[in-house]
Design an enzyme around this catalytic site. Structure first.
Site, PDB file in Angstrom:
ATOM      1  N   LYS A  76      24.029  15.586  56.504  1.00 42.71           N
ATOM      2  CA  LYS A  76      25.096  16.290  57.220  1.00 42.71           C
ATOM      3  C   LYS A  76      24.809  16.418  58.709  1.00 42.71           C
ATOM      4  O   LYS A  76      25.717  16.664  59.504  1.00 42.71           O
ATOM      5  CB  LYS A  76      25.354  17.636  56.564  1.00 42.71           C
ATOM      6  CG  LYS A  76      25.899  17.432  55.141  1.00 42.71           C
ATOM      7  CD  LYS A  76      26.368  18.692  54.516  1.00 42.71           C
ATOM      8  CE  LYS A  76      27.105  18.439  53.208  1.00 42.71           C
ATOM      9  NZ  LYS A  76      26.211  18.018  52.098  1.00 42.71           N
TER      10      LYS A  76
HETATM   11  C1  PLP Z   1      26.660  17.466  50.916  1.00 45.33           C
HETATM   12  C2  PLP Z   1      25.693  16.638  50.189  1.00 45.33           C
HETATM   13  C3  PLP Z   1      26.122  15.661  49.277  1.00 45.33           C
HETATM   14  C4  PLP Z   1      27.586  15.458  48.917  1.00 45.33           C
HETATM   15  O1  PLP Z   1      28.346  14.991  49.996  1.00 45.33           O
HETATM   16  P1  PLP Z   1      29.939  15.140  49.955  1.00 45.33           P
HETATM   17  O2  PLP Z   1      30.396  14.669  51.270  1.00 45.33           O
HETATM   18  O3  PLP Z   1      30.191  16.620  49.761  1.00 45.33           O
HETATM   19  O4  PLP Z   1      30.436  14.364  48.804  1.00 45.33           O
HETATM   20  C5  PLP Z   1      25.163  14.870  48.670  1.00 45.33           C
HETATM   21  N1  PLP Z   1      23.853  15.041  48.925  1.00 45.33           N
HETATM   22  C6  PLP Z   1      23.399  15.968  49.778  1.00 45.33           C
HETATM   23  C7  PLP Z   1      21.950  16.112  50.018  1.00 45.33           C
HETATM   24  C8  PLP Z   1      24.300  16.797  50.462  1.00 45.33           C
HETATM   25  O5  PLP Z   1      23.849  17.705  51.329  1.00 45.33           O
END
Ligand code: PLP
Length: 484
Positions: free
Chosen positions: A105
């Site tokens: 993220k």
């Molecule tokens: C947020 C997250 C996901 C999922 O991503 P989305 O965009 O919500 O589908 C997968 N793995 C990790 C480590 C995350 O932080």
């Protein structure tokens, strides 16, 4: 930009600022597939150049600032490639976790504050921008890291008290900054997300602003979150071409550990822009709503919410799927509205006909159990000496099942690796035969000792940091806290 639920439109700068449309819909670019984009040219560029091109194409309102915004990455990411591609057996892992909080993220949340301050500057907005965010673990810290002490903004993060890993919690409650609030909620991620959505609805019916501030969101419902994620699909493709594994035009499949459907939707956008993406494989943990939806068309959130070792994917309401429904129905906003209405009141909806076929022609889906997650971590370590976190392991486990699927293409497969294994050290260490300590930090060091891989600095530094945030509210209090 247009809303998924009506013909409401907004400029891209307004869409980024508002986060969500006044009718409750999400902002989408309805013409993404028809506006020409120089894919081959983009693939020649280094990461920063790709990001500039893609930001300018998808959010033309930010064109004059795109280069400056994209150049934030080298100072924040420890890898020269930003998102390096690593060969793991016959497949590839796209390592998205070399940013300031060791989660993918960071790729989006390093730039979202810059998009928002750019809007303020370009449009001469003087009001405070207040960011409200619900997190299943990783968004919270990455957003706090992005927004703390950014002038003219403040940020409030809600997380499920019992639903994030100890390391994720430590990351959030130690956050410094004069403009940050962090609040635990007695409830799960969906409760946090619902509270935030209600707070938006209560705040202002259309403008989401009052005399002093504008409310915005750092969740992946914000189109400014998705656009930066499109870039690494291009980067992965370019890195495959560099390694001479692929020639331009050869399709590549991507396996995406999925929660809110944001990351995988970014892959769909890249495909719509003309990147040769073959299939997109949606990987879920035991919370397998999306696996069922993609195979049957029935979305049903009325099922137990399971807590797993991949908490960032413990989600039953995948918000970004709404954007996919818009694209799959060729922009049928009344269909999207009625499906979302049904999800809200009945907890379920069913997609049929051409829209479902269109989704199934691009997406495959699979899920795995806790035991399969852990076995996959062991296998990746023992066979390939590559250390996987729990979320990424869900991706690799589902990839194995995909190979047996009739839809399997035989294309090269890239698994998006979404977090550092050191964010979930106890599960990862147990999986490879170590014995975790009751102390999470000690466990991270044991994991490092056993594997010879250093603990990322942002995680080892956490141990010394004081806890600054102890607020805890019931799920019914999220709205009042958010607006206080
Ligand atoms: C947020 C997250 C996901 C999922 O991503 P989305 O965009 O919500 O589908 C997968 N793995 C990790 C480590 C995350 O932080």
């Amino acid at each position: 930009m247009q809303s998924t639920r009506s013909n409401y439109t907004a400029s891209d700068t307004a869409a980024v600022l508002q986060g969500i449309a006044p009718d409750g819909g999400l902002f989408v670019d309805p013409d993404i597939a028809s506006r020409p984009f120089d894919v081959a040219g983009c693939l020649q560029l280094p990461y920063i150049g790709m990001a500039e091109k893609i930001f300018s194409h998808l959010l033309p309102g930010f064109r004059e600032k795109a280069g400056e915004i994209a150049s934030v990455y080298p100072g924040k990411f420890s890898s020269e490639k930003i998102t390096p591609l690593t060969k793991v057996g016959e497949d590839y892992a796209l390592e998205l976790y070399h940013g300031p909080t060791s989660a993918f993220k960071d790729v989006a949340l390093s730039v979202l504050p810059l998009f928002i301050t750019a809007v303020k500057e370009m449009e001469g907005i003087e009001k405070q921008i207040s960011i409200l965010t619900a997190t299943s673990g990783d968004t919270g810290k990455a957003a706090l890291e992005g927004f703390h002490d950014v002038p003219g903004t403040d940020i409030t993060v809600f997380f499920p008290d019992d639903g994030v890993s100890p390391m994720q919690k430590a990351q959030m409650v130690t956050q410094v900054g004069s403009n940050v609030r962090v609040c635990a909620v007695r409830g799960n991620f969906d409760d946090c997300q619902r509270g935030v959505k209600e707070a938006f609805a209560c705040f202002g019916k259309t403008a989401r602003e009052d005399s002093s501030r504008i409310l915005s969101s750092a969740n992946s419902i914000n189109i400014g979150r998705l656009v930066p994620q499109v870039v690494y699909y291009f980067s992965a493709y370019a890195q495959l071409m560099e390694s001479e594994k692929n020639r331009f035009g050869d399709p590549v499949d991507f396996v995406v550990p999925t929660g809110n459907f944001g990351d995988i939707l970014a892959g769909y956008l890249a495909r719509e822009m003309g990147l040769p993406v073959g299939r997109l494989i949606c990987a879920s943990n035991a919370n397998n709503v999306l696996t069922d939806f993609i195979s049957t068309g029935v979305y049903n959130r009325c099922r137990p919410f399971l807590k797993t070792s991949s908490p960032s994917m413990d989600i039953l309401i995948s918000s970004n799927l709404e954007r996919m429904l818009f694209y799959a129905s060729r922009g049928d906003t009344s269909l999207v509205s009625s499906l979302m209405q049904s999800l809200n009141t009945e907890g379920t909806y069913t997609l049929t006909g051409e829209p479902l076929k269109r989704i199934q022609s691009v997406f495959s889906a699979g899920c795995c159990t806790e035991a399969e997650t852990s076995d996959t971590i062991a296998e990746l370590w023992n066979q390939h000496h590559w250390l996987s976190d729990t979320h990424t392991a869900v991706g690799f486990s589902v990839l194995k099942k995909y190979r047996a699927d009739p839809a399997y293409t035989g294309n090269p497969c890239v698994v998006l690796s979404t977090a550092s294994p050191f964010k979930f050290p106890a599960t990862v260490l147990s999986a490879i035969g170590g014995i975790p300590s009751p102390d999470e930090f000690e466990t991270a060091f044991l994991l490092s000792e056993k594997t010879g891989i250093p603990v990322p600095q942002n995680i080892s530094d956490l141990r010394k940091k004081p806890v600054l945030h102890t607020d805890l509210v019931d799920k019914s209090e999220v709205v009042s806290y958010a607006l206080s």
